[in-house]
Scaffold this active site. Structure first.
Site, mmCIF file in Angstrom:
data_model
loop_
_atom_site.group_PDB
_atom_site.id
_atom_site.type_symbol
_atom_site.label_atom_id
_atom_site.label_comp_id
_atom_site.label_asym_id
_atom_site.label_seq_id
_atom_site.Cartn_x
_atom_site.Cartn_y
_atom_site.Cartn_z
ATOM 1 N N LYS A 54 1.004 -1.226 0.071
ATOM 2 C CA LYS A 54 -0.030 -0.153 0.018
ATOM 3 C C LYS A 54 0.915 1.288 -0.081
ATOM 4 O O LYS A 54 0.436 2.108 -0.732
ATOM 5 C CB LYS A 54 -0.942 -0.044 1.122
ATOM 6 C CG LYS A 54 -2.108 -0.907 0.969
ATOM 7 C CD LYS A 54 -2.745 -1.409 2.434
ATOM 8 C CE LYS A 54 -3.879 -2.567 2.281
ATOM 9 N NZ LYS A 54 -4.411 -2.965 3.347
ATOM 10 N N GLN A 98 -4.575 -1.788 9.926
ATOM 11 C CA GLN A 98 -4.406 -3.003 9.215
ATOM 12 C C GLN A 98 -4.730 -4.202 10.155
ATOM 13 O O GLN A 98 -4.530 -4.122 11.484
ATOM 14 C CB GLN A 98 -3.020 -3.223 8.686
ATOM 15 C CG GLN A 98 -2.672 -4.644 7.836
ATOM 16 C CD GLN A 98 -3.414 -4.603 6.903
ATOM 17 O OE1 GLN A 98 -3.226 -3.743 5.834
ATOM 18 N NE2 GLN A 98 -3.933 -5.709 6.262
ATOM 19 N N ASP A 121 -11.437 2.331 4.421
ATOM 20 C CA ASP A 121 -11.659 0.847 4.283
ATOM 21 C C ASP A 121 -13.163 0.458 4.502
ATOM 22 O O ASP A 121 -13.550 -0.516 4.389
ATOM 23 C CB ASP A 121 -10.958 0.217 5.607
ATOM 24 C CG ASP A 121 -9.671 -0.783 5.233
ATOM 25 O OD1 ASP A 121 -9.823 -1.074 4.102
ATOM 26 O OD2 ASP A 121 -9.054 -1.088 5.963
#
Ligand code: NDP
Length: 290
Positions: A54, A98, A121
């Site tokens: 990312k 994450q 997200d």
């Protein structure tokens, strides 16, 4: 092989090119650089690899990226403080924590603490609720958004199709079923969601025009579960004997399906493409440009 291969890498590259062009425009016309903060807690090898990818993609596209790596012993309070600081930073438009997090930290608590307008997200309860309501101001989780985009860009008709989704997780199965059943363009599908308690799975799968597998069981979907000519989207990423395999028995199913995604190189690259897209969208929304 009779199925047409859905090349997720090539489609993700198209999206990256579009995102890079938008970023260039934001920089030159609005002096705006989208910013993404990615928080990693601990040393989970897959998470370390994902966060690295990312970060690299942000650099490639021109997104300001901050990778924050915390020890596995980090407390929930410490992580909450960090999220709160990032919520108030004007140069950070997207925040991603994450998953998985260490046991002492509740993912629910952390996801709910992220400013919903920076929740790239799409896991904040407000964004989940908006997606369920069909409110277009939500952030859509990246993997299901990537699946949707693959279908659209391959010209596969979703409207009126019977879509069978294997898996009901909140990061893949549930949101993809919400996206495809919405009363909206490129949606309007009839969606059946299956899970570990579903009966007659093979028969249900055989009735699918579009079969989406997201269960995390290597090569679970066999040829006798697929109708001739069906579209098969394999979200699964499983490591078997050091090799990445999907939830679909690709070698057997490829002769039966009309379209199929490979693993790797199918849905995987789309997830990061949609994350970059969501980050730019967050920056544009913050500045009233979207
Ligand atoms: P979860 O473990 O959170 O959910 C799995 C779902 O599958 C659950 O709903 C479970 O049912 C169901 N399930 C499990 N076994 C069976 C079975 N034998 N028959 C029917 N249903 C079953 O997984 P995720 O959704 O997080 O991930 C699914 C897969 O997708 C994994 O391989 C993961 O690595 C991959 N993935 C890939 C991404 C990408 O970028 N390509 C991103 C995210 C995930 P129940 O609810 O009853 O337990």
């Amino acid at each position: 092989m009779s199925a047409q291969l859905i090349d997720g890498r090539a489609i993700a590259e198209q999206i990256h090119a579009e995102t890079a062009a938008t970023i260039q425009q934001l920089k030159t016309q609005h002096r705006l650089t989208p910013g993404l903060a990615v928080i990693l807690v601990g040393e989970n090898p897959a998470s370390v690899a994902y966060v690295g990818m990312k970060d690299k993609m942000c650099a490639r596209l021109g997104i300001h990226s901050e990778k924050i790596h915390l020890p596995a012993s980090t407390s929930q309070g410490e992580l909450l403080n960090l999220v709160n600081d990032l919520n108030f930073r004007s140069d950070i438009h997207g925040i991603l924590v994450q998953s998985p997090l260490p046991d002492q930290i509740s993912e629910d608590v952390i996801f709910a603490a992220i400013d919903p307008t920076k929740d790239v997200d799409g896991f904040h309860p407000l964004n989940v609720g908006k997606l369920a309501l069909g409110d277009p101001t939500s952030f859509v989780p990246c993997t299901p958004a990537g699946v949707h985009e693959l279908l659209i860009r391959c010209g596969i008709t979703v409207e009126g199709a019977h879509v069978v989704v294997l898996g009901r997780s909140r990061i893949v199965g549930r949101p993809v079923s919400l996206i495809l059943s919405q009363k909206a363009r490129h949606a309007n599908a009839t969606v059946t969601v299956c899970h570990s308690r579903s009966r007659n799975l093979a028969a249900i799968c055989r009735s699918a025009d579009i079969l989406i597998a997201a269960i995390g069981v290597p090569r679970f979907v066999k040829a006798d579960m697929v109708r001739d000519g069906a579209v098969v989207i394999d979200v699964g990423i499983n490591r078997v004997d050091g090799k990445l395999v999907g939830d679909v028995d690709f070698d057997a199913v490829k002769d039966k399906a009309g379209w199929i995604t490979p693993v790797p190189g199918g849905v995987g690259p789309m997830t990061i493409a949609m994350l970059m897209h969501n980050t730019v969208l967050a920056a544009k929304r913050r500045h009233g440009l979207a």
